[in-house]
Design a protein around this motif. Structure first.
Motif, PDB file in Angstrom:
ATOM      1  N   TYR A   1       0.821  -1.215   0.000  1.00 15.87           N
ATOM      2  CA  TYR A   1       0.000   0.000   0.000  1.00 15.87           C
ATOM      3  C   TYR A   1       0.852   1.261   0.000  1.00 15.87           C
TER       4      TYR A   1
ATOM      5  N   LYS B   1       0.274   2.341  -6.681  1.00 10.48           N
ATOM      6  CA  LYS B   1      -0.121   3.741  -6.835  1.00 10.48           C
ATOM      7  C   LYS B   1      -1.556   3.892  -6.339  1.00 10.48           C
ATOM      8  N   GLN B   2      -1.940   5.110  -6.074  1.00 10.78           N
ATOM      9  CA  GLN B   2      -3.279   5.395  -5.562  1.00 10.78           C
ATOM     10  C   GLN B   2      -4.287   5.408  -6.708  1.00 10.78           C
ATOM     11  N   VAL B   3      -4.463   4.241  -7.318  1.00  6.42           N
ATOM     12  CA  VAL B   3      -5.426   4.057  -8.405  1.00  6.42           C
ATOM     13  C   VAL B   3      -6.216   2.783  -8.110  1.00  6.42           C
ATOM     14  N   PRO B   4      -7.365   2.608  -8.739  1.00  6.84           N
ATOM     15  CA  PRO B   4      -8.122   1.361  -8.519  1.00  6.84           C
ATOM     16  C   PRO B   4      -7.305   0.133  -8.961  1.00  6.84           C
ATOM     17  N   HIS B   5      -7.432  -0.936  -8.218  1.00  8.56           N
ATOM     18  CA  HIS B   5      -6.717  -2.173  -8.516  1.00  8.56           C
ATOM     19  C   HIS B   5      -7.709  -3.324  -8.644  1.00  8.56           C
ATOM     20  N   ARG B   6      -7.275  -4.342  -9.343  1.00  3.80           N
ATOM     21  CA  ARG B   6      -8.054  -5.567  -9.467  1.00  3.80           C
ATOM     22  C   ARG B   6      -7.192  -6.746  -9.059  1.00  3.80           C
TER      23      ARG B   6
END
Length: 157
Positions: free
Chosen positions: A109, A114-119
């Motif tokens: 984290y 990075k501070q983007v949506p992840h899957r």
């Protein structure tokens, strides 16, 4: 003669693994399991890997003050306690595993993601094919490459 400082030191004791049923079961039966593995379980689960005994012995020694500890002392209030060394084994030792999972998640984290949506993608092996991977571990690297190719193709399309 034991210095007075050591006698006054408290012992950090957040858990008591020797009172745990899991610990007692491993301690009581792992040598018996190792003795009968080849006859009873090798056909279904593969050969007894040499590192298994090392993992079990380190788990049984986890948190034992007699096998080493660190002295933790607060510079402000001078409070101190003894912190026994852990086995640092993932998956087998519940305490060490949980600590590593939390540390790794925090590392990902703060340092990696990075501070983007992840899957999250999960690939599973069909039960009929698992036996091949159990006996030939080198196939796992090829399986990882195949999964990566499929995923990258999907994402590009």
């Amino acid at each position: 003669m034991i210095p007075a400082l050591i006698v006054k030191a408290e012992v950090y004791n957040p858990r008591t693994p020797r009172k745990n049923q899991y610990y007692r079961c491993v301690e009581a039966h792992f040598e018996e399991l190792a003795g009968v593995w080849d006859d009873r379980y090798q056909r279904d689960y593969g050969y007894w890997r040499p590192y298994v005994l090392d993992v079990i012995y380190k788990y049984l020694d986890c948190g034992d003050l007699h096998l080493g500890f660190a002295r933790v002392k607060c510079d402000d209030c001078q409070h101190e306690y003894l912190l026994p060394f852990s086995c640092k084994r993932r998956y087998f030792c519940p305490s060490c595993h949980q600590k590593r999972v939390l540390e790794f998640g925090e590392f990902l984290y703060t340092e990696v993601l990075k501070q983007v949506p992840h899957r999250q993608w999960v690939f599973s092996i069909p039960k009929r094919l698992r036996r091949y991977f159990m006996y030939d571990r080198s196939l796992l690297s090829q399986l990882s490459r195949c999964a990566w190719k499929v995923l990258s193709f999907y994402l590009k399309s």
